[in-house]
Structures are given as C-alpha cells and as structure tokens.
Design a protein around this motif. Structure first.
Motif, PDB file in Angstrom:
ATOM      1  N   LEU A  33       5.913   0.471 -15.581  1.00 22.59           N
ATOM      2  CA  LEU A  33       7.013   0.747 -15.171  1.00 22.59           C
ATOM      3  C   LEU A  33       6.423   1.135 -13.979  1.00 22.59           C
ATOM      4  N   PRO A  34       5.861   2.092 -13.446  1.00 25.10           N
ATOM      5  CA  PRO A  34       5.435   1.682 -11.811  1.00 25.10           C
ATOM      6  C   PRO A  34       5.847   0.958 -10.981  1.00 25.10           C
ATOM      7  N   TYR A  35       5.567   0.275 -11.116  1.00 27.00           N
ATOM      8  CA  TYR A  35       5.404  -1.446 -10.483  1.00 27.00           C
ATOM      9  C   TYR A  35       6.850  -1.582 -10.075  1.00 27.00           C
ATOM     10  N   MET A  36       6.932  -1.708 -11.494  1.00 26.64           N
ATOM     11  CA  MET A  36       8.675  -2.173 -11.559  1.00 26.64           C
ATOM     12  C   MET A  36       9.534  -1.990 -10.936  1.00 26.64           C
ATOM     13  N   LEU A  37       9.678  -0.331 -11.672  1.00 22.99           N
ATOM     14  CA  LEU A  37      10.256  -0.004 -11.209  1.00 22.99           C
ATOM     15  C   LEU A  37      10.461   0.032  -9.021  1.00 22.99           C
ATOM     16  N   VAL A  38       9.467   0.458  -8.795  1.00 27.14           N
ATOM     17  CA  VAL A  38       9.294   0.396  -7.301  1.00 27.14           C
ATOM     18  C   VAL A  38       9.768  -1.284  -6.584  1.00 27.14           C
ATOM     19  N   GLU A  39       9.225  -1.955  -7.203  1.00 30.23           N
ATOM     20  CA  GLU A  39      10.011  -2.951  -6.828  1.00 30.23           C
ATOM     21  C   GLU A  39      11.661  -3.711  -7.490  1.00 30.23           C
ATOM     22  N   LEU A  40      12.493  -3.575  -8.393  1.00 29.50           N
ATOM     23  CA  LEU A  40      13.354  -3.001  -8.420  1.00 29.50           C
ATOM     24  C   LEU A  40      14.227  -2.124  -7.604  1.00 29.50           C
ATOM     25  N   TYR A  59      14.156  -3.958  -4.264  1.00 28.49           N
ATOM     26  CA  TYR A  59      15.255  -5.042  -4.202  1.00 28.49           C
ATOM     27  C   TYR A  59      16.599  -4.769  -4.460  1.00 28.49           C
ATOM     28  N   GLY A  60      17.079  -3.389  -5.091  1.00 22.74           N
ATOM     29  CA  GLY A  60      18.687  -2.872  -4.778  1.00 22.74           C
ATOM     30  C   GLY A  60      19.052  -2.881  -3.179  1.00 22.74           C
ATOM     31  N   VAL A  61      18.374  -1.659  -2.799  1.00 21.37           N
ATOM     32  CA  VAL A  61      18.812  -1.254  -1.539  1.00 21.37           C
ATOM     33  C   VAL A  61      18.485  -2.101  -0.129  1.00 21.37           C
ATOM     34  N   VAL A  62      17.346  -3.421  -0.255  1.00 18.02           N
ATOM     35  CA  VAL A  62      16.651  -4.050   0.598  1.00 18.02           C
ATOM     36  C   VAL A  62      18.114  -5.437   0.035  1.00 18.02           C
ATOM     37  N   THR A  63      19.004  -5.835  -0.479  1.00 16.95           N
ATOM     38  CA  THR A  63      19.815  -6.421  -0.802  1.00 16.95           C
ATOM     39  C   THR A  63      21.249  -5.921  -0.019  1.00 16.95           C
ATOM     40  N   SER A  64      21.729  -4.761  -0.450  1.00 24.38           N
ATOM     41  CA  SER A  64      22.439  -4.275   0.097  1.00 24.38           C
ATOM     42  C   SER A  64      22.657  -3.747   1.572  1.00 24.38           C
ATOM     43  N   LEU A  65      20.854  -3.609   2.268  1.00 20.95           N
ATOM     44  CA  LEU A  65      21.482  -2.694   3.862  1.00 20.95           C
ATOM     45  C   LEU A  65      21.189  -4.529   4.176  1.00 20.95           C
ATOM     46  N   LEU A  66      20.551  -6.016   3.727  1.00 26.49           N
ATOM     47  CA  LEU A  66      20.708  -7.218   4.465  1.00 26.49           C
ATOM     48  C   LEU A  66      22.522  -7.690   4.600  1.00 26.49           C
ATOM     49  N   GLY A  69      10.791  -6.492  -2.416  1.00 19.87           N
ATOM     50  CA  GLY A  69      10.365  -6.545  -3.650  1.00 19.87           C
ATOM     51  C   GLY A  69       8.989  -6.235  -4.386  1.00 19.87           C
ATOM     52  N   ARG A  70       8.574  -8.318  -3.998  1.00 12.38           N
ATOM     53  CA  ARG A  70       7.501  -8.097  -4.606  1.00 12.38           C
ATOM     54  C   ARG A  70       6.493  -7.490  -3.756  1.00 12.38           C
ATOM     55  N   ILE A  71       6.151  -7.223  -2.340  1.00 11.66           N
ATOM     56  CA  ILE A  71       5.181  -6.885  -1.543  1.00 11.66           C
ATOM     57  C   ILE A  71       5.756  -5.259  -1.903  1.00 11.66           C
ATOM     58  N   ALA A  72       6.272  -4.597  -2.379  1.00 10.44           N
ATOM     59  CA  ALA A  72       6.455  -3.332  -3.138  1.00 10.44           C
ATOM     60  C   ALA A  72       5.665  -2.899  -3.906  1.00 10.44           C
ATOM     61  N   SER A  73       5.949  -4.155  -5.136  1.00 10.80           N
ATOM     62  CA  SER A  73       4.955  -3.542  -6.065  1.00 10.80           C
ATOM     63  C   SER A  73       3.376  -4.286  -6.250  1.00 10.80           C
ATOM     64  N   GLY A  74       3.399  -4.504  -4.913  1.00  9.26           N
ATOM     65  CA  GLY A  74       1.934  -5.183  -4.952  1.00  9.26           C
ATOM     66  C   GLY A  74       1.673  -4.380  -4.176  1.00  9.26           C
ATOM     67  N   MET A  75       1.949  -2.961  -3.699  1.00  6.69           N
ATOM     68  CA  MET A  75       1.919  -2.158  -2.554  1.00  6.69           C
ATOM     69  C   MET A  75       1.223  -0.905  -3.810  1.00  6.69           C
ATOM     70  N   MET A  76       2.186  -0.931  -4.886  1.00  5.18           N
ATOM     71  CA  MET A  76       2.621  -0.151  -5.874  1.00  5.18           C
ATOM     72  C   MET A  76       1.025  -0.300  -6.785  1.00  5.18           C
ATOM     73  N   VAL A  77       0.355  -1.505  -7.100  1.00  9.62           N
ATOM     74  CA  VAL A  77      -0.200  -1.943  -8.182  1.00  9.62           C
ATOM     75  C   VAL A  77      -1.476  -0.997  -6.894  1.00  9.62           C
ATOM     76  N   TRP A  78      -1.320  -1.439  -5.870  1.00 11.67           N
ATOM     77  CA  TRP A  78      -2.983  -1.534  -5.433  1.00 11.67           C
ATOM     78  C   TRP A  78      -2.681   0.213  -5.596  1.00 11.67           C
ATOM     79  N   ILE A  79      -2.085   0.731  -5.770  1.00 12.02           N
ATOM     80  CA  ILE A  79      -2.107   2.386  -5.492  1.00 12.02           C
ATOM     81  C   ILE A  79      -2.356   2.979  -7.370  1.00 12.02           C
ATOM     82  N   LEU A  80      -1.554   2.163  -7.745  1.00 10.70           N
ATOM     83  CA  LEU A  80      -2.159   2.327  -9.484  1.00 10.70           C
ATOM     84  C   LEU A  80      -3.271   1.594 -10.010  1.00 10.70           C
TER      85      LEU A  80
END
Length: 178
Positions: free
Chosen positions: A78-85, A88-95, A114-125
C-alpha cells in the motif's frame, strides 16, 4: 462552487471505478499486477480533474481498496502503490491540463514519474523499515516487465477514451453555441 461539486462527484466516480476494476481483474486469477487495473481510472482522473482532485483520487483509491478488499496488502504494498498512484493523478493533471501537453506525453510522463516515485518509496521502506524489498531499480524493472500488458492497455485505451470524451465535449459545446 459548481465546478468544485462537479470535480468532487467526478472524483467519486473514478474512485468507484478504481475499486471495481481491480476486483474484476483479480477475479480472473490474480491478474492485477499484470494488467494494472487500478492505474487506469487514477490516470484518467488526471485528464479530467484539477491536480488536487486527481491527487485525492490517487490517494483515496488504494486506501479504500486495501480497507474494503485487502488489495493491495496494507504493508508493504500500500505505501508504495499509494505514492505511485498519487503521482500518476497529479502529474497527469498538471501535464495535460495546466501545461496543455498532448495525451501521450502527459500519459508517458506520468507513468515515468509514478514509477520513479514508487521506486523511491521502496527505497524508503527497505532502508528505514527494513522491509525485504528489492533495490529500487530492480523493483521498477520488475514492475515494468510484469506490467507490460497493463502498460500497453494504458497506452492504447486511455488516449482513446480521453480523446473521445474531449471530442464529444467539444462537439457538445459547439451545439450549445449554435
């Protein structure tokens, strides 16, 4: 007031789709990680909602899904999926909405971020919570390789829907002005 109500209702629709679609795919033998069904409504929300609402859809959808269905598992997924999603939502909207980039650039840009952010969250976990997860690079590589069918679906389906809705909306606006 009217626009915020419309955004809130639309957000609720995308969250509902984000709860139902994964149940359908998981009912087909655990196909969620392959077809990435929760990603589709969250990314699409970014095309139709302002950034704060798209972010909200990206946060609320996996949390509600975890609470109501057990998918994704609360920890560590859940933590890395939440960050990823959320990304996704905010970057899609902004772009797409703020910077007016085309649907493909917005979609691919959001998918990469989103993939980079989930990778960063995986690193944190892995680093701070000693969770047995692969390195962020292996994690992202594995997620991309496993999710190739879902990524292809996103690259075909989402632009078709977004362009179709936008075309219909433009025609509808023209009809009102005539």
């Amino acid at each position: 007031m009217k626009n915020s109500t419309k955004q809130l209702v639309t957000s609720g629709i995308f969250v509902a789709i984000g709860l139902i679609l994964p149940m359908v795919f998981h009912g087909m033998g655990g196909a969620g990680p392959v077809f990435l069904p929760m990603h589709i409504p969250v990314i699409m929300a970014g095309f139709f909602l302002s950034a704060p609402y798209a972010l909200l859809v990206g946060i609320v959808t996996p949390i509600l899904s975890a609470l109501l269905t057990g998918m994704p598992p609360m920890f560590p997924v859940l933590p890395y999926m939440l960050v990823e999603l959320a990304i996704y939502g905010v970057v899609t909207s902004l772009l797409s909405r703020k910077y007016k980039l085309n649907v493909y650039v917005s979609l691919i840009g959001a998918m990469i971020c989103g993939r980079i952010a989930s990778g960063m969250m995986v690193w944190i976990l892995a680093t701070f919570f000693m969770v047995g997860l692969p390195s962020p690079f292996l994690f992202i590589k594995g997620a991309v390789v496993t999710g190739i069918p879902g990524i292809l679906i996103q690259l075909v389906f989402i632009p078709l829907v977004v362009m179709g809705v936008n075309k219909h909306t433009a025609v509808h606006r023209m009809d009102k002005t005539i």
